[in-house]
Every structure is written in C-alpha cells, then in structure tokens.
Design a protein around this motif. Structure first.
Motif, PDB file in Angstrom:
ATOM      1  N   SER A 110      -1.299 -10.586   9.511  1.00 26.36           N
ATOM      2  CA  SER A 110      -1.102 -10.122  10.890  1.00 26.36           C
ATOM      3  C   SER A 110      -2.100 -10.779  11.845  1.00 26.36           C
ATOM      4  O   SER A 110      -1.807 -10.928  13.037  1.00 26.36           O
ATOM      5  N   GLY A 170     -11.215  -3.482   2.983  1.00 18.64           N
ATOM      6  CA  GLY A 170      -9.997  -3.107   2.271  1.00 18.64           C
ATOM      7  C   GLY A 170      -8.916  -4.154   2.468  1.00 18.64           C
ATOM      8  O   GLY A 170      -7.895  -3.877   3.115  1.00 18.64           O
ATOM      9  N   THR A 202     -12.618  -7.708   7.176  1.00 23.80           N
ATOM     10  CA  THR A 202     -11.694  -6.709   6.624  1.00 23.80           C
ATOM     11  C   THR A 202     -12.433  -5.778   5.667  1.00 23.80           C
ATOM     12  O   THR A 202     -13.174  -6.237   4.798  1.00 23.80           O
ATOM     13  N   THR A 236       1.507  -0.392  15.135  1.00 20.91           N
ATOM     14  CA  THR A 236       1.076  -0.952  13.846  1.00 20.91           C
ATOM     15  C   THR A 236      -0.270  -1.667  13.982  1.00 20.91           C
ATOM     16  O   THR A 236      -0.704  -2.001  15.096  1.00 20.91           O
ATOM     17  N   ALA A 237      -0.884  -1.940  12.833  1.00 22.58           N
ATOM     18  CA  ALA A 237      -2.151  -2.678  12.831  1.00 22.58           C
ATOM     19  C   ALA A 237      -1.936  -4.100  13.335  1.00 22.58           C
ATOM     20  O   ALA A 237      -2.830  -4.690  13.946  1.00 22.58           O
ATOM     21  N   SER A 238      -0.760  -4.650  13.058  1.00 23.77           N
ATOM     22  CA  SER A 238      -0.488  -6.015  13.527  1.00 23.77           C
ATOM     23  C   SER A 238      -0.623  -6.069  15.045  1.00 23.77           C
ATOM     24  O   SER A 238      -1.245  -6.981  15.602  1.00 23.77           O
ATOM     25  N   THR A 288      -5.772  -6.736   1.773  1.00 19.41           N
ATOM     26  CA  THR A 288      -4.447  -6.353   1.290  1.00 19.41           C
ATOM     27  C   THR A 288      -4.242  -6.692  -0.190  1.00 19.41           C
ATOM     28  O   THR A 288      -3.725  -5.873  -0.946  1.00 19.41           O
ATOM     29  N   ASP A 339     -10.800  -5.019  10.516  1.00 24.12           N
ATOM     30  CA  ASP A 339      -9.491  -4.521  10.079  1.00 24.12           C
ATOM     31  C   ASP A 339      -9.715  -3.617   8.867  1.00 24.12           C
ATOM     32  O   ASP A 339      -9.992  -4.092   7.766  1.00 24.12           O
ATOM     33  N   ALA A 384      -7.333  -1.221   8.185  1.00 28.47           N
ATOM     34  CA  ALA A 384      -6.029  -0.553   8.332  1.00 28.47           C
ATOM     35  C   ALA A 384      -5.746   0.372   7.157  1.00 28.47           C
ATOM     36  O   ALA A 384      -5.359   1.523   7.338  1.00 28.47           O
ATOM     37  N   HIS A 401      -5.384 -10.189   6.260  1.00 30.87           N
ATOM     38  CA  HIS A 401      -3.951  -9.936   6.358  1.00 30.87           C
ATOM     39  C   HIS A 401      -3.284 -10.952   7.296  1.00 30.87           C
ATOM     40  O   HIS A 401      -3.874 -11.373   8.296  1.00 30.87           O
ATOM     41  N   HIS A 417      -0.987   5.804   9.352  1.00 32.79           N
ATOM     42  CA  HIS A 417       0.307   5.739   8.652  1.00 32.79           C
ATOM     43  C   HIS A 417       0.193   5.077   7.279  1.00 32.79           C
ATOM     44  O   HIS A 417       1.182   4.965   6.566  1.00 32.79           O
ATOM     45  N   LYS A 418      -1.002   4.639   6.917  1.00 35.09           N
ATOM     46  CA  LYS A 418      -1.151   4.128   5.559  1.00 35.09           C
ATOM     47  C   LYS A 418      -1.701   5.211   4.628  1.00 35.09           C
ATOM     48  O   LYS A 418      -1.027   5.641   3.710  1.00 35.09           O
ATOM     49  N   ASN A 420      -5.194   2.619  10.165  1.00 34.20           N
ATOM     50  CA  ASN A 420      -3.793   3.057  10.174  1.00 34.20           C
ATOM     51  C   ASN A 420      -3.625   4.426   9.535  1.00 34.20           C
ATOM     52  O   ASN A 420      -3.497   4.516   8.316  1.00 34.20           O
ATOM     53  N   PHE A 466       0.871  -1.157   0.000  1.00 33.92           N
ATOM     54  CA  PHE A 466       0.000   0.000   0.000  1.00 33.92           C
ATOM     55  C   PHE A 466       0.913   1.214   0.000  1.00 33.92           C
ATOM     56  O   PHE A 466       1.801   1.326   0.848  1.00 33.92           O
TER      57      PHE A 466
HETATM   58  N1  PLP Z   1      -4.220  -5.094   7.829  1.00 29.23           N
HETATM   59  C1  PLP Z   1      -4.272  -4.819   6.519  1.00 29.23           C
HETATM   60  C2  PLP Z   1      -5.583  -4.899   5.787  1.00 29.23           C
HETATM   61  C3  PLP Z   1      -3.108  -4.461   5.829  1.00 29.23           C
HETATM   62  O1  PLP Z   1      -3.151  -4.221   4.520  1.00 29.23           O
HETATM   63  C4  PLP Z   1      -1.893  -4.384   6.546  1.00 29.23           C
HETATM   64  C5  PLP Z   1      -0.641  -3.999   5.870  1.00 29.23           C
HETATM   65  O2  PLP Z   1      -0.587  -3.752   4.693  1.00 29.23           O
HETATM   66  C6  PLP Z   1      -1.895  -4.678   7.916  1.00 29.23           C
HETATM   67  C7  PLP Z   1      -3.080  -5.033   8.518  1.00 29.23           C
HETATM   68  C8  PLP Z   1      -0.629  -4.617   8.741  1.00 29.23           C
HETATM   69  O3  PLP Z   1      -0.228  -3.302   8.895  1.00 29.23           O
HETATM   70  P1  PLP Z   1       0.935  -2.873   9.914  1.00 29.23           P
HETATM   71  O4  PLP Z   1       2.185  -2.754   9.092  1.00 29.23           O
HETATM   72  O5  PLP Z   1       0.485  -1.544  10.453  1.00 29.23           O
HETATM   73  O6  PLP Z   1       1.038  -3.908  10.947  1.00 29.23           O
END
Ligand code: PLP
Length: 498
Positions: A201, A255, A253, A156-158, A257, A282, A284, A199, A313-314, A311, A97
């Motif tokens: 994560s 959106g 989710t 982070t989202a993780s 990945t 999620d 993110a 994702h 930061h995205k 996020n 992304f």
């Molecule tokens: N969730 C989704 C839908 C993502 O696309 C991403 C990363 O691209 C994440 C979680 C993980 O993001 P992060 O790097 O903030 O842990």
C-alpha cells in the motif's frame, strides 16, 4: 386485487419506503438470520467452493420491473450468498491477517446505515465528528500513544498511509498542491524510504500521489528478523542527498505483513530527526497488541512519529472498514486537503472539526459508532484478553513446530502470526532441487488443505522459500481450532510423503 394485497404485505409500496411494521418484522428476521449464521458459521467451508461466474449464472440478467417480496429477497440471500462467500468470520480463517466482526460492531454498522449521515461538516453530523474524537482518544489511551496525537478515521490503511505521505510532502512547502509536480525543473527527486518488507500500500500511495515508483527506496531487511536495516537506511539517505535528491519521509512498520516483524522504530526516529524527515509508522495489524501492558514496548519510538496508522478492522473485532490515522500535525494534513467551495462554507469552520478538510472524500461514513460500541462492550481488559489469547495460541503452535523434526519455523513470532513450512527429511538431492521440492511440497500441502474447506491459510516467500502463514486473530478462534490445524497439516504431510 391479489397484487394489491401482496403490495401491503412484504412488497414495496407505490411510493416511500417499506412500512415501519414490515421493517420491524423483517428486521427481526434479519437479526435472527445473522445470529444463526454467526452461531453456525463453522458449518460452511471457510474458503468458498464456488467456481467463477457461478453466482452470476444464478441471477436474472435484467433488474425486476416491479418490486419483489422481501420474503423472496431474504430467501435468495439465504440460498445463494453464503455459499458464494469466503467466511472471514469462520474461526478457522487463518489467511492473510485473520480479522472478524463482533456483535457490538455489527450493531454499530446497523445504526450507522440507519442514520446514514455524511460526516463532512460538523453541522451535517455533530455526533459522528464528536464520537470520532472520543473513540480515537480512547483508542490512543488504550494503546499508550502520547497525547500529542490527534486522529482521523479513513476506510483502509492504504488510504490512511497515502494521506500521511501527502501530508509529509505538503510539509516540504514546495507548492506542490498549487503547481503540481509535472513539468517543473525546480523540483529534485523526492524520496520515500521503506523496508523491503513494507506493505504494498505504501508503494501504491507513492504511485497515486504522482511521486512515481522511482521515488520509493526499498531498504533491505535482515534475513533472520525481517527488520529494516537502519545502517542501510542512513546510507541510502546520505547517498540520495549527495546525488541531489530530496529525502522527505520514512515509513516504518510495526507488524509487517509477511512475518509481523517490527522495524527498529527508535533508531529510525533518530535518523528521521537528524535529517528532518517525516516518520510514518504502519502498525495496521499489530497496533492493537499495545493494548496489553506487557506489549506496550512494541510502540517504542512512536512518540517521535509524525503519523501512525492502525486498523481496528484487523485485530480489534471491528467490521470492515475502519482505519485510524493518528497525526501530530493535523494542520499540515488540513493544508494538504482542505478545499471549501461556496456551497460548503459555514461560519463555524475555525471552531469545529469538519471531516472533509482532512482527506479526499467529502462525505464520510459514521464509522466511529461501531468502534465506540466495541470499546464500551468489551472494555480495555476484554479486548486485551482476546488479543493475549491469540498471541498464546500462536506461541503454542510455534512450539509444536519447533518440537517436530518435520516442520520448521521460518520467522520469529512476536504477535499472533506463525510463518513455517514442512521440511521432512528428503534424501539424495542437490540444494537447488531440494529447495524446489520443498516449495512444491508446501504449496501442495496448502492448496490441498484449503480445498477441503475446513481451514483456510495463506503463504508468503521468505528468503526465497515458499512459506506457510498461520494468522490467528478471529474473535471466535479457540485452542480446539489450532489443534485441528496441526492435525490436518500432519495428516496431509503424511499423505504427500507416501
Ligand atoms: N499495512 C499492513 C502492515 C498490512 O498488513 C495491510 C494489510 O494487510 C495494510 C497496510 C493494508 O490494509 P488495508 O486493507 O486497510 O488497506
């Protein structure tokens, strides 16, 4: 004598920090450097051209015994670092992304480093705790999320999703916090459900929490829209219950990945309500799209979510890192993580928020400052306009793909990510060899273009086909950059087809 003089100008003093006058001078230089860097970031290859180990080979093996002149350090930063970077701030960064930092966000980071607070207790950082509250309330309002959600910032989202699943597990009241999960015969298999498009994560969170990969149930997604199949979800939950397992959490989710697909959250929320399961959403990447009034609907169903991760930061121009977890039950999250040793006890614990109570970290960075500055500088309208433009550019690119017989769109484009591949007419092939040839062609296309350094994009696999992804999200990307991508793709396809 010479050494003494040098120590006055640009060298570390015997004790204490850099002199204020030098800090001011080098500070101006650093800001000038960053300003030039951002202005001319397009002059660098997007994807770093260095070979593994190249930077290490240019640096001394041992640390300096005596302090070095700041001029030398800055000149080495200038000489060595940018060429060993992949430039995420480059407007032609279209991989994964595409994310980018903005000027107010960079200033926020600078202040945060200067203040250097550890936002663990309210009293160690009142501004950090309270600005977090304000910035997250503003973001919630801009996204149209309901007022029942409170929030907390993680890196982070993780990490945010891992905390959400931990809260969901705590909500079961199985005394896992106290007694753990190993060696217990009274615990059934706990189950978490995600779409196969979720994702990685989420799976990592499940592993980290000791639930084991066996606990994760991956639900199929439909082959055209890549959205979780809710009938399959309902069936899996019933079957698990029948077999004696304990379903406790569904992760939807908005959106995804690979394709940015949107799981049917309202239907998933119905299933969660019926079975009393925790719903974690999620979003993110795509969440900020809800800043656009015309896209608010993407968050339909989240009014029944227990936790939501987004996020900044995205796709909100915030320098890495800043991930927000919105939560409807902060008390449960707190129950999962609060542990207060004597040396951190305060008399005001019941009347203020202490950030350390809501996660595994004790000290927390002052991340809210950059988000607050970004929201103030661009305003809701300014942020929405930039996101809207990214979506328009993605639609434009998707139209070119659809109009061309050499290219194929491989997924819907609800946001600013386009999934596609080259599929020029190839004759005299069986289906199998044709598929393999198309995969090889698209992989070569991507690798050859990326190696040139002018643009950088990445891939995924959809329905077993090698799929190119163009992710638009950089604050500096304009229509000119998208036209250039299209030119490069067609030039390379013509070259490879010769
Ligand atoms: N969730 C989704 C839908 C993502 O696309 C991403 C990363 O691209 C994440 C979680 C993980 O993001 P992060 O790097 O903030 O842990």
């Amino acid at each position: 004598m010479k050494e003494q003089e040098e120590r006055v100008e640009g060298f570390a003093p015997e004790l204490g920090d850099m002199k204020p006058s030098e800090f001011r001078r080098f500070g101006h230089e650093v800001i000038d450097w960053i300003s030039n860097y951002l202005e001319h970031v397009e002059d660098y290859p997007v994807l770093s051209q260095v070979k593994p180990g190249e930077l290490v080979a240019q640096l001394p093996v041992s640390p300096p015994q005596k302090g070095e002149a700041m001029e030398t350090i800055l000149s080495d930063v200038d000489r060595l670092i940018p060429r060993a970077l992949t430039h995420w701030n480059h407007p032609s960064f279209f991989a994964y992304f595409a994310t980018s930092s903005s000027a107010p966000g960079i200033f926020g980071e600078l202040f945060s480093a200067a203040f250097d607070v550890k936002s663990m207790l309210w009293r160690t950082s009142p501004a950090a705790i309270e600005l977090e509250q304000v910035a997250l309330s503003w973001l919630r309002q801009m996204m149209g999320l309901d007022a029942g959600l409170d929030g907390i910032i993680y890196d982070t989202a993780s990490v945010a999703s891992m905390h959400a699943i931990a809260a969901a597990r705590e909500n079961l009241n199985l005394r896992i916090r106290e007694e753990g999960m190993s060696g217990r015969t009274d615990l059934p298999l706990l189950r978490v459900y995600v779409s196969e498009q979720a994702h990685s994560s989420i799976e990592k969170g499940v592993i980290t929490l000791g639930l084991g990969q066996r606990s994760l149930c991956k639900i199929p997604a439909d082959i055209m829209g890549f959205r979780m199949d809710t009938e399959a979800l309902a069936r899996a939950i019933e079957e698990d219950k029948h077999a004696g397992a304990l379903p406790f959490c569904v992760v939807a989710t908005i959106g995804t990945t690979s394709t940015s697909s949107i799981d049917p959250v309202p239907e998933i929320a119905d299933i969660c309500a019926e079975h009393k399961l925790w719903l974690h959403v999620d979003t993110a990447y795509a969440g900020p799209a809800a800043l656009l009034p015309e896209m608010r609907h993407i968050l339909d169903g989240t009014e029944r979510a227990d936790t939501i991760v987004v996020n900044p930061h995205k796709w909100l121009f915030t320098p890495f890192d800043l991930s927000v977890l919105y939560c409807r039950h902060m008390d449960v999250l707190r129950r999962a993580f609060s542990l207060v040793p004597e040396y951190l006890k305060t008399g005001d614990a019941e009347t203020v928020r202490n950030g350390m109570d809501y996660g595994i970290q004790l000290g927390r960075r002052f991340r809210a400052l950059k988000l607050w500055m970004i929201i103030r500088y661009f305003g809701h309208e300014g942020l929405a306009a930039r996101i809207r433009e990214h979506c328009r550019l993605a639609q434009l690119f998707a139209e070119w793909i659809l109009e061309s017989s050499d290219w194929q769109l491989l997924a819907p484009v609800p946001f600013s990510l386009v999934c596609f591949r080259a599929c020029p007419p190839l004759e005299g092939e069986t289906d199998d060899t044709l598929a393999a040839r198309l995969d090889r062609l698209n992989e070569s296309l991507m690798n050859n273009i990326n190696a040139r350094g002018e643009i950088f994009f990445s891939h995924t696999r959809l329905n077993d086909a090698f799929t190119l992804r163009l992710a638009i999200g950089n604050i500096r990307t304009t229509e000119r950059h998208i036209h250039r991508v299209w030119e490069l793709l067609n030039e390379e396809l013509a070259r490879l087809s010769k």
